[in-house]
Write a protein that holds these residues in place. Sequence first.
Motif, PDB file in Angstrom:
ATOM      1  N   ILE A  37       0.892  -1.030   0.149  1.00  0.00           N
ATOM      2  CA  ILE A  37       0.007  -0.109  -0.071  1.00  0.00           C
ATOM      3  C   ILE A  37       0.867   1.060  -0.149  1.00  0.00           C
ATOM      4  O   ILE A  37       1.567   1.448   1.164  1.00  0.00           O
ATOM      5  N   THR A  38       0.849   2.045  -1.279  1.00  0.00           N
ATOM      6  CA  THR A  38       1.824   3.103  -1.277  1.00  0.00           C
ATOM      7  C   THR A  38       0.757   4.399  -1.478  1.00  0.00           C
ATOM      8  O   THR A  38       1.247   5.531  -1.460  1.00  0.00           O
ATOM      9  N   ASP A  39      -0.561   4.061  -1.558  1.00  0.00           N
ATOM     10  CA  ASP A  39      -1.399   5.310  -1.903  1.00  0.00           C
ATOM     11  C   ASP A  39      -2.520   5.256  -1.050  1.00  0.00           C
ATOM     12  O   ASP A  39      -3.433   4.113  -1.228  1.00  0.00           O
ATOM     13  N   LEU A  40      -2.981   5.900  -0.296  1.00  0.00           N
ATOM     14  CA  LEU A  40      -4.237   6.001   0.783  1.00  0.00           C
ATOM     15  C   LEU A  40      -5.421   5.915   0.047  1.00  0.00           C
ATOM     16  O   LEU A  40      -6.479   5.578   0.331  1.00  0.00           O
ATOM     17  N   ASP A  41      -5.354   6.658  -1.153  1.00  0.00           N
ATOM     18  CA  ASP A  41      -6.634   6.982  -1.994  1.00  0.00           C
ATOM     19  C   ASP A  41      -6.747   6.053  -3.090  1.00  0.00           C
ATOM     20  O   ASP A  41      -7.700   6.148  -3.770  1.00  0.00           O
ATOM     21  N   ILE A  42      -6.031   4.904  -3.138  1.00  0.00           N
ATOM     22  CA  ILE A  42      -6.276   3.752  -4.206  1.00  0.00           C
ATOM     23  C   ILE A  42      -7.344   3.159  -3.758  1.00  0.00           C
ATOM     24  O   ILE A  42      -7.520   2.547  -2.680  1.00  0.00           O
ATOM     25  N   ARG A  43      -8.140   2.709  -4.746  1.00  0.00           N
ATOM     26  CA  ARG A  43      -9.375   1.832  -4.548  1.00  0.00           C
ATOM     27  C   ARG A  43      -8.937   0.437  -4.491  1.00  0.00           C
ATOM     28  O   ARG A  43      -8.242  -0.018  -5.090  1.00  0.00           O
ATOM     29  N   LEU A  44      -9.628  -0.245  -3.456  1.00  0.00           N
ATOM     30  CA  LEU A  44      -9.432  -1.897  -3.331  1.00  0.00           C
ATOM     31  C   LEU A  44     -10.228  -2.606  -4.360  1.00  0.00           C
ATOM     32  O   LEU A  44     -10.792  -3.548  -4.026  1.00  0.00           O
ATOM     33  N   THR A  45      -9.929  -2.534  -5.451  1.00  0.00           N
ATOM     34  CA  THR A  45     -10.633  -3.100  -6.547  1.00  0.00           C
ATOM     35  C   THR A  45     -10.147  -2.687  -8.023  1.00  0.00           C
ATOM     36  O   THR A  45      -9.736  -1.633  -8.221  1.00  0.00           O
ATOM     37  N   LYS A  46     -10.070  -3.489  -9.002  1.00  0.00           N
ATOM     38  CA  LYS A  46      -9.870  -3.117 -10.281  1.00  0.00           C
ATOM     39  C   LYS A  46     -11.167  -3.000 -11.201  1.00  0.00           C
ATOM     40  O   LYS A  46     -10.827  -3.178 -12.489  1.00  0.00           O
ATOM     41  N   GLU A  47     -12.094  -3.365 -10.698  1.00  0.00           N
ATOM     42  CA  GLU A  47     -13.460  -3.324 -11.395  1.00  0.00           C
ATOM     43  C   GLU A  47     -13.707  -2.027 -11.906  1.00  0.00           C
ATOM     44  O   GLU A  47     -14.073  -2.121 -13.084  1.00  0.00           O
ATOM     45  N   PHE A  48     -13.219  -0.849 -11.518  1.00  0.00           N
ATOM     46  CA  PHE A  48     -13.439   0.378 -12.109  1.00  0.00           C
ATOM     47  C   PHE A  48     -12.223   0.980 -12.850  1.00  0.00           C
ATOM     48  O   PHE A  48     -12.366   1.712 -13.560  1.00  0.00           O
ATOM     49  N   SER A  49     -11.199   0.543 -12.493  1.00  0.00           N
ATOM     50  CA  SER A  49      -9.892   1.053 -12.989  1.00  0.00           C
ATOM     51  C   SER A  49      -8.860  -0.021 -13.023  1.00  0.00           C
ATOM     52  O   SER A  49      -8.893  -0.569 -11.851  1.00  0.00           O
ATOM     53  N   ASP A  50      -8.020   0.120 -14.017  1.00  0.00           N
ATOM     54  CA  ASP A  50      -6.799  -0.879 -13.787  1.00  0.00           C
ATOM     55  C   ASP A  50      -5.951  -0.343 -12.599  1.00  0.00           C
ATOM     56  O   ASP A  50      -4.921  -1.177 -12.250  1.00  0.00           O
ATOM     57  N   ASN A  51      -5.797   0.914 -12.374  1.00  0.00           N
ATOM     58  CA  ASN A  51      -5.325   1.444 -11.165  1.00  0.00           C
ATOM     59  C   ASN A  51      -5.587   0.884  -9.896  1.00  0.00           C
ATOM     60  O   ASN A  51      -5.027   1.202  -8.670  1.00  0.00           O
ATOM     61  N   GLY A  52      -6.491   0.277  -9.901  1.00  0.00           N
ATOM     62  CA  GLY A  52      -7.016  -0.168  -8.431  1.00  0.00           C
ATOM     63  C   GLY A  52      -6.060  -1.539  -7.742  1.00  0.00           C
ATOM     64  O   GLY A  52      -5.219  -1.929  -8.434  1.00  0.00           O
ATOM     65  N   LEU A  53      -6.482  -1.641  -6.585  1.00  0.00           N
ATOM     66  CA  LEU A  53      -5.155  -2.495  -5.694  1.00  0.00           C
ATOM     67  C   LEU A  53      -6.187  -3.685  -5.570  1.00  0.00           C
ATOM     68  O   LEU A  53      -7.175  -3.585  -4.769  1.00  0.00           O
ATOM     69  N   GLU A  54      -5.585  -5.003  -5.898  1.00  0.00           N
ATOM     70  CA  GLU A  54      -6.177  -6.181  -5.228  1.00  0.00           C
ATOM     71  C   GLU A  54      -5.236  -7.017  -4.319  1.00  0.00           C
ATOM     72  O   GLU A  54      -3.965  -6.925  -4.796  1.00  0.00           O
ATOM     73  N   LEU A  55      -5.836  -7.035  -3.151  1.00  0.00           N
ATOM     74  CA  LEU A  55      -5.099  -7.556  -2.032  1.00  0.00           C
ATOM     75  C   LEU A  55      -5.146  -9.094  -1.931  1.00  0.00           C
ATOM     76  O   LEU A  55      -6.262  -9.600  -2.456  1.00  0.00           O
ATOM     77  N   SER A  56      -4.189 -10.036  -1.689  1.00  0.00           N
ATOM     78  CA  SER A  56      -4.493 -11.443  -1.347  1.00  0.00           C
ATOM     79  C   SER A  56      -5.351 -11.456   0.192  1.00  0.00           C
ATOM     80  O   SER A  56      -5.497 -10.382   0.878  1.00  0.00           O
ATOM     81  N   GLY A  57      -5.737 -12.841   0.072  1.00  0.00           N
ATOM     82  CA  GLY A  57      -6.480 -13.189   1.301  1.00  0.00           C
ATOM     83  C   GLY A  57      -5.813 -12.632   2.596  1.00  0.00           C
ATOM     84  O   GLY A  57      -6.378 -11.961   3.693  1.00  0.00           O
ATOM     85  N   GLY A  58      -4.429 -12.906   2.704  1.00  0.00           N
ATOM     86  CA  GLY A  58      -3.786 -12.548   4.076  1.00  0.00           C
ATOM     87  C   GLY A  58      -3.507 -11.127   4.166  1.00  0.00           C
ATOM     88  O   GLY A  58      -3.668 -10.479   5.158  1.00  0.00           O
ATOM     89  N   GLN A  59      -3.338 -10.413   3.005  1.00  0.00           N
ATOM     90  CA  GLN A  59      -3.224  -8.836   2.968  1.00  0.00           C
ATOM     91  C   GLN A  59      -4.482  -8.293   3.381  1.00  0.00           C
ATOM     92  O   GLN A  59      -4.616  -7.190   4.167  1.00  0.00           O
ATOM     93  N   GLN A  60      -5.660  -8.915   2.840  1.00  0.00           N
ATOM     94  CA  GLN A  60      -7.004  -8.243   3.387  1.00  0.00           C
ATOM     95  C   GLN A  60      -7.114  -8.452   4.760  1.00  0.00           C
ATOM     96  O   GLN A  60      -7.765  -7.435   5.588  1.00  0.00           O
TER      97      GLN A  60
END
Length: 202
Positions: free
Chosen positions: A77-100
């Motif tokens: 996590i390097t950006d507090l305002d990044i979305r936790l999904t790539k559903e709306f943008s390829d710039n989103g963040l997807e976390l693994s189960g452990g990271q979640q």
Amino acid sequence: LVYLLMHMLSCTTGEIRLNGKNLEDFAPGQLNSFFGVVLQDFHLYPTSVRENICVNGPLDDAVLWQAIRKMGLQNCITDLDIRLTKEFSDNGLELSGGQQQKLALTRVIANSYPFLILDEPTSALDPIAEREIYQRVFQAAADKTLVFISHRLATTRFVDRILVLKDGTIIEEGSHRQLMDAKGYYYELYTLQENMYRERSV
């Protein structure tokens, strides 16, 4: 038991008191800022990292980054305002189960709840990662009351007091050493799991 403690359910007999006051006497929602909870079925939302952590109102960025570092998420996590999904943008963040799970723990650490309840918060982690995250949690929650529920007993020896429940009843209580010396139900469970881990490592 946890739902009763958080007053999400009401007692049918007896009562639970918080600082001498019956939970029934607290206004609805009044305990929300007291209990920080991570249940097995925790939820993260397809919003920003910031919004997923700030569930009780805005927090300073310094507080957010400090909590993120305490849970070891600063590398992903390097950006507090990044979305936790790539559903709306390829710039989103997807976390693994452990990271979640670590982010869910970050949420309760950042909001400074005085009482933390963790229900199997490391189920998506391997034993080494589990030990690491518990060490992080214990350090971050050093000035808080921490209750965690677990069927995996690798970390129970680090807590002050253990309550052993069976069929809805507390059947044993004490420290890890006391319960091991008593050679009761806890001893049987701990020894069984310890042997299973040894067999897997062979």
